[in-house]
Design a protein around this motif. Structure first.
Motif, short mmCIF file in Angstrom:
data_model
loop_
_atom_site.label_atom_id
_atom_site.label_comp_id
_atom_site.label_asym_id
_atom_site.label_seq_id
_atom_site.Cartn_x
_atom_site.Cartn_y
_atom_site.Cartn_z
N LEU A 43 80.53 39.95 39.40
CA LEU A 43 79.22 39.50 39.87
C LEU A 43 78.32 40.70 40.13
O LEU A 43 77.17 40.74 39.67
CB LEU A 43 79.37 38.65 41.13
N THR A 44 78.82 41.68 40.84
CA THR A 44 78.05 42.87 41.15
C THR A 44 77.65 43.61 39.87
O THR A 44 76.50 44.03 39.71
CB THR A 44 78.86 43.81 42.07
N ALA A 45 78.59 43.77 38.95
CA ALA A 45 78.32 44.47 37.69
C ALA A 45 77.29 43.72 36.85
O ALA A 45 76.39 44.33 36.25
CB ALA A 45 79.61 44.67 36.91
N LEU A 56 76.43 32.78 42.88
CA LEU A 56 77.86 32.88 43.18
C LEU A 56 78.56 31.53 43.07
O LEU A 56 79.65 31.44 42.50
CB LEU A 56 78.08 33.48 44.57
N ALA A 57 77.94 30.47 43.59
CA ALA A 57 78.59 29.15 43.54
C ALA A 57 78.87 28.72 42.11
O ALA A 57 79.96 28.22 41.80
CB ALA A 57 77.71 28.12 44.25
N ALA A 62 82.90 28.58 37.19
CA ALA A 62 83.03 28.90 35.77
C ALA A 62 84.51 28.88 35.36
O ALA A 62 85.33 29.52 36.01
CB ALA A 62 82.42 30.26 35.48
N PRO A 63 84.84 28.17 34.28
CA PRO A 63 86.24 28.07 33.87
C PRO A 63 86.72 29.21 32.97
O PRO A 63 87.91 29.35 32.72
CB PRO A 63 86.28 26.75 33.12
N SER A 64 85.77 30.03 32.47
CA SER A 64 86.15 31.07 31.51
C SER A 64 85.11 32.18 31.50
O SER A 64 84.01 32.04 32.06
CB SER A 64 86.24 30.48 30.10
N LEU A 65 85.44 33.26 30.82
CA LEU A 65 84.48 34.36 30.68
C LEU A 65 83.29 33.93 29.84
O LEU A 65 82.17 34.38 30.07
CB LEU A 65 85.17 35.58 30.07
N VAL A 68 80.95 32.41 32.15
CA VAL A 68 80.30 33.46 32.94
C VAL A 68 79.17 34.07 32.13
O VAL A 68 78.07 34.28 32.62
CB VAL A 68 81.32 34.54 33.38
N TYR A 69 79.44 34.36 30.86
CA TYR A 69 78.39 34.90 29.98
C TYR A 69 77.21 33.94 29.90
O TYR A 69 76.06 34.35 30.01
CB TYR A 69 78.94 35.18 28.57
N ASP A 70 77.49 32.65 29.74
CA ASP A 70 76.42 31.65 29.65
C ASP A 70 75.57 31.66 30.91
O ASP A 70 74.34 31.57 30.85
CB ASP A 70 76.99 30.26 29.40
#
Length: 76
Positions: A43-45, A56-57, A62-65, A68-70
């Motif tokens: 998250l910080t990066a 953050l919530a 998120a179920p996958s990287l 997270v990218y999305d």
């Protein structure tokens, strides 16, 4: 961040995890070396890399990287 490959590179560089693009679709339980603390570091990066806030919530759900990218690349 222009692609999921950029996210993978960020994780390799910032977190030192031995992952590749094939891990982007995997559940976090299946990502080599992943633990919950890595999500906070990520998250910080991401916020530093993109210059914007990532919720953050939503990140915690998120179920996958790929997910997270999305989140990180979604229009503001």
């Amino acid at each position: 961040m222009n692609s999921v490959d950029d996210l993978i590179t960020l994780i390799q560089d910032e977190l030192g995890l031995p992952i590749d693009t094939g891990d982007a679709e995997s559940s976090f339980d299946d990502v080599p070396g992943w633990d919950s603390v890595h999500l906070l570091w990520l998250l910080t990066a991401l916020e530093r890399e993109t210059g914007r806030s990532v919720p953050l919530a939503a990140l915690l759900e998120a179920p996958s990287l790929r997910a997270v990218y999305d989140l990180a690349s979604a229009p503001a």
